[in-house]
Design a protein around this motif. Structure first.
Motif, short mmCIF file in Angstrom:
data_model
loop_
_atom_site.label_atom_id
_atom_site.label_comp_id
_atom_site.label_asym_id
_atom_site.label_seq_id
_atom_site.Cartn_x
_atom_site.Cartn_y
_atom_site.Cartn_z
N ASP A 118 48.32 -18.70 36.99
CA ASP A 118 47.27 -17.90 36.35
C ASP A 118 47.66 -16.43 36.23
O ASP A 118 47.20 -15.73 35.35
CB ASP A 118 45.97 -18.02 37.16
CG ASP A 118 45.46 -19.44 37.15
OD1 ASP A 118 45.05 -19.90 36.07
OD2 ASP A 118 45.48 -20.09 38.22
N THR A 168 50.35 -17.13 30.49
CA THR A 168 50.19 -18.49 30.02
C THR A 168 51.07 -19.39 30.87
O THR A 168 51.94 -18.92 31.60
CB THR A 168 50.61 -18.63 28.54
OG1 THR A 168 51.99 -18.28 28.43
CG2 THR A 168 49.76 -17.75 27.65
N THR A 186 47.93 -11.48 33.84
CA THR A 186 47.55 -12.86 33.61
C THR A 186 48.57 -13.41 32.64
O THR A 186 49.09 -12.67 31.79
CB THR A 186 46.13 -13.00 33.03
OG1 THR A 186 46.05 -12.22 31.83
CG2 THR A 186 45.06 -12.53 34.02
N PRO A 214 39.67 -13.29 35.77
CA PRO A 214 40.68 -12.23 35.92
C PRO A 214 40.14 -11.01 36.65
O PRO A 214 40.86 -10.37 37.42
CB PRO A 214 41.05 -11.90 34.47
CG PRO A 214 40.76 -13.14 33.70
CD PRO A 214 39.55 -13.74 34.38
N TYR A 228 48.30 -18.96 41.64
CA TYR A 228 47.52 -20.07 41.08
C TYR A 228 46.11 -19.95 41.66
O TYR A 228 45.94 -19.95 42.89
CB TYR A 228 48.14 -21.41 41.46
CG TYR A 228 49.54 -21.58 40.95
CD1 TYR A 228 49.79 -22.31 39.79
CD2 TYR A 228 50.62 -20.98 41.60
CE1 TYR A 228 51.08 -22.46 39.30
CE2 TYR A 228 51.91 -21.12 41.12
CZ TYR A 228 52.14 -21.86 39.97
OH TYR A 228 53.41 -22.00 39.49
N CYS A 229 45.13 -19.81 40.79
CA CYS A 229 43.75 -19.55 41.23
C CYS A 229 42.93 -20.83 41.32
O CYS A 229 43.22 -21.82 40.67
CB CYS A 229 43.07 -18.58 40.26
SG CYS A 229 43.83 -16.95 40.26
#
Length: 155
Positions: free
Chosen positions: A115, A111, A109, A91, A84-85
């Motif tokens: 993330d 959905t 990456t 990216p 989680y960013c």
């Protein structure tokens, strides 16, 4: 007349069959010499070099790397880590962070809430924990959630 079809290498329709063949050989062995590739592609080493230089200039080939075999390194512990960013982490930034870790087998990456999904291999749980902690300290990473693989069912 040549027909173009989407390439296995990024969908670039401007690649001819010879380019595709060269990329196929390079993807199998990035250390193969131009002469070796030329023998397989029925081209001179000079022609192979020119074509690969053009592919690099166009960005089709972005670089050459070493692919480690985790099993031969004794890295038998495996995990999938949801990353989680922090806000505004691109990216590309995450990719640059993850590339420093040889334990990262693959990363995507995705959905949903996380993330990114990162596949790790390590020698044991202690090694795995250390890698996850180092990833969590990266500037763009806010938190992570890990699942350790118990056994492989398929693949």
């Amino acid at each position: 007349m040549s027909t173009h079809r989407p390439s296995d290498f990024g969908g670039a329709s401007l690649l001819d069959e010879t380019d595709r063949l060269l990329l196929e050989h390079l993807s199998r062995d990035g250390r193969a010499s131009y002469a070796e590739i030329g023998l397989l592609a029925n081209l001179s080493a000079t022609a192979v070099r020119r074509r690969i230089d053009r592919l690099r200039a166009r960005g089709v080939v972005r670089g050459f790397t070493v692919v480690l075999d985790p099993a031969l390194l004794g890295w038998r512990t495996e995990a999938f880590v949801e990353v989680y960013c922090r806000a505004r982490t691109s990216p590309e930034e995450l990719l640059a962070s993850l590339r420093q870790f040889p334990e990262v087998v693959a990363a995507w990456t995705v959905t949903g809430d996380p993330d990114a999904l990162v596949h790790l291999r390590a020698a044991d749980t202690r090694h795995l924990e250390a890698v996850i902690e180092r990833i969590r300290k990266e500037p763009g990473v806010q938190r992570s959630r890990s699942s350790v693989v118990l056994s492989q069912l398929i693949g």
